[in-house]
Design a protein around this motif. Structure first.
Motif, PDB file in Angstrom:
ATOM      1  N   LEU A 157       0.840  -1.195   0.000  1.00 26.55           N
ATOM      2  CA  LEU A 157       0.000   0.000   0.000  1.00 26.55           C
ATOM      3  C   LEU A 157       0.877   1.248   0.000  1.00 26.55           C
ATOM      4  N   PRO A 158       0.457   2.311  -0.679  1.00 30.78           N
ATOM      5  CA  PRO A 158       1.195   3.575  -0.598  1.00 30.78           C
ATOM      6  C   PRO A 158       1.291   4.029   0.861  1.00 30.78           C
ATOM      7  N   GLY A 159       2.492   4.350   1.312  1.00 29.23           N
ATOM      8  CA  GLY A 159       2.670   4.786   2.692  1.00 29.23           C
ATOM      9  C   GLY A 159       2.945   3.669   3.671  1.00 29.23           C
ATOM     10  N   GLY A 160       2.930   2.417   3.206  1.00 30.18           N
ATOM     11  CA  GLY A 160       3.210   1.289   4.084  1.00 30.18           C
ATOM     12  C   GLY A 160       1.991   0.407   4.310  1.00 30.18           C
ATOM     13  N   GLY A 161       2.251  -0.831   4.723  1.00 31.41           N
ATOM     14  CA  GLY A 161       1.187  -1.802   4.887  1.00 31.41           C
ATOM     15  C   GLY A 161       0.947  -2.577   3.601  1.00 31.41           C
ATOM     16  N   THR A 162       0.092  -3.581   3.676  1.00 31.44           N
ATOM     17  CA  THR A 162      -0.186  -4.421   2.519  1.00 31.44           C
ATOM     18  C   THR A 162      -1.656  -4.820   2.493  1.00 31.44           C
ATOM     19  N   ILE A 163      -2.086  -5.287   1.330  1.00 34.31           N
ATOM     20  CA  ILE A 163      -3.353  -6.001   1.223  1.00 34.31           C
ATOM     21  C   ILE A 163      -3.089  -7.329   0.533  1.00 34.31           C
ATOM     22  N   ALA A 164      -3.806  -8.356   0.971  1.00 33.75           N
ATOM     23  CA  ALA A 164      -3.732  -9.677   0.355  1.00 33.75           C
ATOM     24  C   ALA A 164      -5.085  -9.964  -0.291  1.00 33.75           C
ATOM     25  N   ASP A 177      -3.502  -5.130   6.107  1.00 37.53           N
ATOM     26  CA  ASP A 177      -2.479  -5.248   7.152  1.00 37.53           C
ATOM     27  C   ASP A 177      -1.720  -3.930   7.229  1.00 37.53           C
ATOM     28  N   VAL A 178      -1.753  -3.296   8.392  1.00 38.80           N
ATOM     29  CA  VAL A 178      -1.059  -2.018   8.576  1.00 38.80           C
ATOM     30  C   VAL A 178       0.444  -2.192   8.421  1.00 38.80           C
ATOM     31  N   GLY A 179       0.970  -3.317   8.882  1.00 35.72           N
ATOM     32  CA  GLY A 179       2.386  -3.619   8.732  1.00 35.72           C
ATOM     33  C   GLY A 179       3.282  -2.555   9.353  1.00 35.72           C
ATOM     34  N   ASP A 180       4.250  -2.054   8.564  1.00 39.10           N
ATOM     35  CA  ASP A 180       5.221  -1.086   9.076  1.00 39.10           C
ATOM     36  C   ASP A 180       4.835   0.352   8.762  1.00 39.10           C
ATOM     37  N   ARG A 181       3.559   0.591   8.538  1.00 34.30           N
ATOM     38  CA  ARG A 181       3.120   1.957   8.236  1.00 34.30           C
ATOM     39  C   ARG A 181       3.463   2.870   9.409  1.00 34.30           C
ATOM     40  N   GLY A 183       3.624   6.276  11.912  1.00 29.51           N
ATOM     41  CA  GLY A 183       2.717   7.273  12.484  1.00 29.51           C
ATOM     42  C   GLY A 183       2.639   7.127  13.980  1.00 29.51           C
ATOM     43  N   ALA A 184       2.480   8.267  14.669  1.00 26.09           N
ATOM     44  CA  ALA A 184       2.456   8.239  16.137  1.00 26.09           C
ATOM     45  C   ALA A 184       1.089   7.835  16.675  1.00 26.09           C
ATOM     46  N   GLU A 185       0.022   8.157  15.963  1.00 22.72           N
ATOM     47  CA  GLU A 185      -1.327   7.878  16.434  1.00 22.72           C
ATOM     48  C   GLU A 185      -1.878   6.646  15.722  1.00 22.72           C
ATOM     49  N   VAL A 186      -2.087   5.571  16.493  1.00 30.92           N
ATOM     50  CA  VAL A 186      -2.481   4.289  15.912  1.00 30.92           C
ATOM     51  C   VAL A 186      -3.781   4.394  15.136  1.00 30.92           C
ATOM     52  N   LYS A 187      -4.758   5.073  15.686  1.00 31.93           N
ATOM     53  CA  LYS A 187      -6.070   5.151  15.024  1.00 31.93           C
ATOM     54  C   LYS A 187      -5.962   5.886  13.692  1.00 31.93           C
ATOM     55  N   ARG A 188      -5.161   6.941  13.660  1.00 31.50           N
ATOM     56  CA  ARG A 188      -4.989   7.687  12.422  1.00 31.50           C
ATOM     57  C   ARG A 188      -4.268   6.839  11.369  1.00 31.50           C
ATOM     58  N   VAL A 189      -3.232   6.120  11.797  1.00 29.94           N
ATOM     59  CA  VAL A 189      -2.482   5.259  10.882  1.00 29.94           C
ATOM     60  C   VAL A 189      -3.381   4.168  10.313  1.00 29.94           C
ATOM     61  N   THR A 190      -4.196   3.581  11.188  1.00 35.59           N
ATOM     62  CA  THR A 190      -5.097   2.513  10.739  1.00 35.59           C
ATOM     63  C   THR A 190      -6.121   3.053   9.747  1.00 35.59           C
ATOM     64  N   ARG A 191      -6.675   4.220  10.028  1.00 30.90           N
ATOM     65  CA  ARG A 191      -7.665   4.824   9.135  1.00 30.90           C
ATOM     66  C   ARG A 191      -7.056   5.088   7.764  1.00 30.90           C
ATOM     67  N   GLN A 192      -5.844   5.641   7.728  1.00 29.84           N
ATOM     68  CA  GLN A 192      -5.181   5.912   6.456  1.00 29.84           C
ATOM     69  C   GLN A 192      -4.913   4.624   5.688  1.00 29.84           C
TER      70      GLN A 192
END
Length: 346
Positions: A157-164, A177-181, A183-192
């Motif tokens: 995924l752009p910015g980190g993470g993957t999709i299967a 999968d968020v993976g190594d994306r 960001g300091a705020e988990v919820k924001r990283v997950t949303r992105q």
């Protein structure tokens, strides 16, 4: 604003064409020269009703030359067994599923192909308009890139993470999968990551030609349903009409249905086990031989490959000789890996 362009690679034995979305592969079509023309999307035929299943609301039609397809019907438009109908291919066949037809009206005579499906140039124009497709070596590189991406299961995924993306007979699942994306705020990283997964997932489903029931397994919990639904509608707009999107479930999934039309490209490239077919590997071998011949004008090519790949390539070698001359020797080697072919010039 998103920009689409197209490309066509006219090779020996097959033509590959596709659509680019902002310079990334979005659609890929692989048309083999020996593929049944009467089963391609948009082909018009005269068919005969072979069998009717009133309880299921479908009829099985004989298209001629051993081809068969199904015709859904409403109770007030039930066809009669044995009658001839003019029909059009509405959905191409896929692994384990027959093609689906649309009835155009009554007909007279035996099953026959009345009009071929639109050629690939016309198909691509439907997505990009009158802009001329890219051709030549650039188109071949684009087709290779699109094919390689379509064959992958896990995508970055752009910015980190993957999709299967994995497909069964029942549905296609997209696991985020968020993976190594970062960001300091988990919820924001997950949303992105989820928003990026929706955009990328829609593009990749179009590239692979997958449709039907699709399930996104989102990352995290406590999702912003409104933002996700808006992203889904925008990402799948090119697949309309016929897209239906469900709400975010309490399990963190989104279900949707995407209309099936053309057969998945993997049905052409791969066997039932997901491996590249001997024919697909033979096409790669022929392209490698063409490239080596172009890089070494006048040189003789030595080819070593698995026997099954050599057998699949044999019908294409005569056409290749007409293009580059009879300056190659193909040596099948027992025990060589199917994908481990070698082409050298001397």
């Amino acid at each position: 604003m998103s920009r689409r362009a197209s490309f066509i690679d006219r090779g020996l034995g097959e033509t590959r064409g596709g659509v680019l979305l902002d310079d990334r592969p979005e659609r890929l079509f692989v048309v083999r020269d020996d593929a049944p023309q009467r089963l391609r999307l948009g082909a018009r035929l005269r068919a005969r009703v072979r069998h009717v299943e009133p309880q299921l609301g479908i009829a099985f039609l004989d298209l001629g030359e051993g081809a068969e397809a199904i015709l859904p019907f409403k109770p007030d438009a039930r066809p009669r067994q044995g009658e001839a109908l003019e029909v059009e291919i509405r959905v191409e066949p896929r692994a384990g599923k027959l093609a689906t037809l649309r009835a155009l009206g009554p007909a007279q005579g035996e099953p026959a192909l009345l009009a071929q499906a639109p050629d690939l140039t016309e198909v691509l124009a439907g997505f990009v308009g009158d802009e001329d497709p890219v051709t030549g070596p650039e188109a071949r590189a684009l087709a290779d890139e699109a094919e390689a991406e379509a064959l992958q299961t896990v995508h970055p995924l752009p910015g980190g993470g993957t999709i299967a993306i994995e497909t069964t007979r029942a549905l296609t699942s997209i696991d985020v999968d968020v993976g190594d994306r970062k960001g300091a705020e988990v919820k924001r990283v997950t949303r992105q990551a989820n928003l990026a997964a929706i955009t990328e997932g829609a593009r990749l489903l179009r590239l692979k030609g997958q449709g039907g029931l699709v399930v996104f397994d989102l990352a995290g919990r406590g999702h912003d349903g409104t933002a996700l639904m808006n992203a889904m509608r925008a990402a799948f707009q090119p697949d309309n009409p016929g897209v239906a999107i469900g709400p975010v479930s309490r399990f963190g999934t989104i279900e949707l249905t995407v209309p099936r039309r053309a057969a998945p490209v993997l049905d052409t490239l791969c066997d039932a086990g997901g491996r590249l077919t001997d024919r697909s590997l033979a096409q790669r071998l022929i392209r490698r031989m063409e490239a080596e011949a172009a890089a070494n004008p006048g040189a003789r090519l030595q080819v070593r490959c698995a026997p099954a790949v050599a057998e699949a390539a044999a019908p294409l070698l005569e056409s290749l000789a007409g293009r580059i001359g009879r300056r190659f020797e193909v040596s099948p080697e027992a025990g060589r890996g199917r994908e481990a072919f070698e082409v050298s010039a001397s």
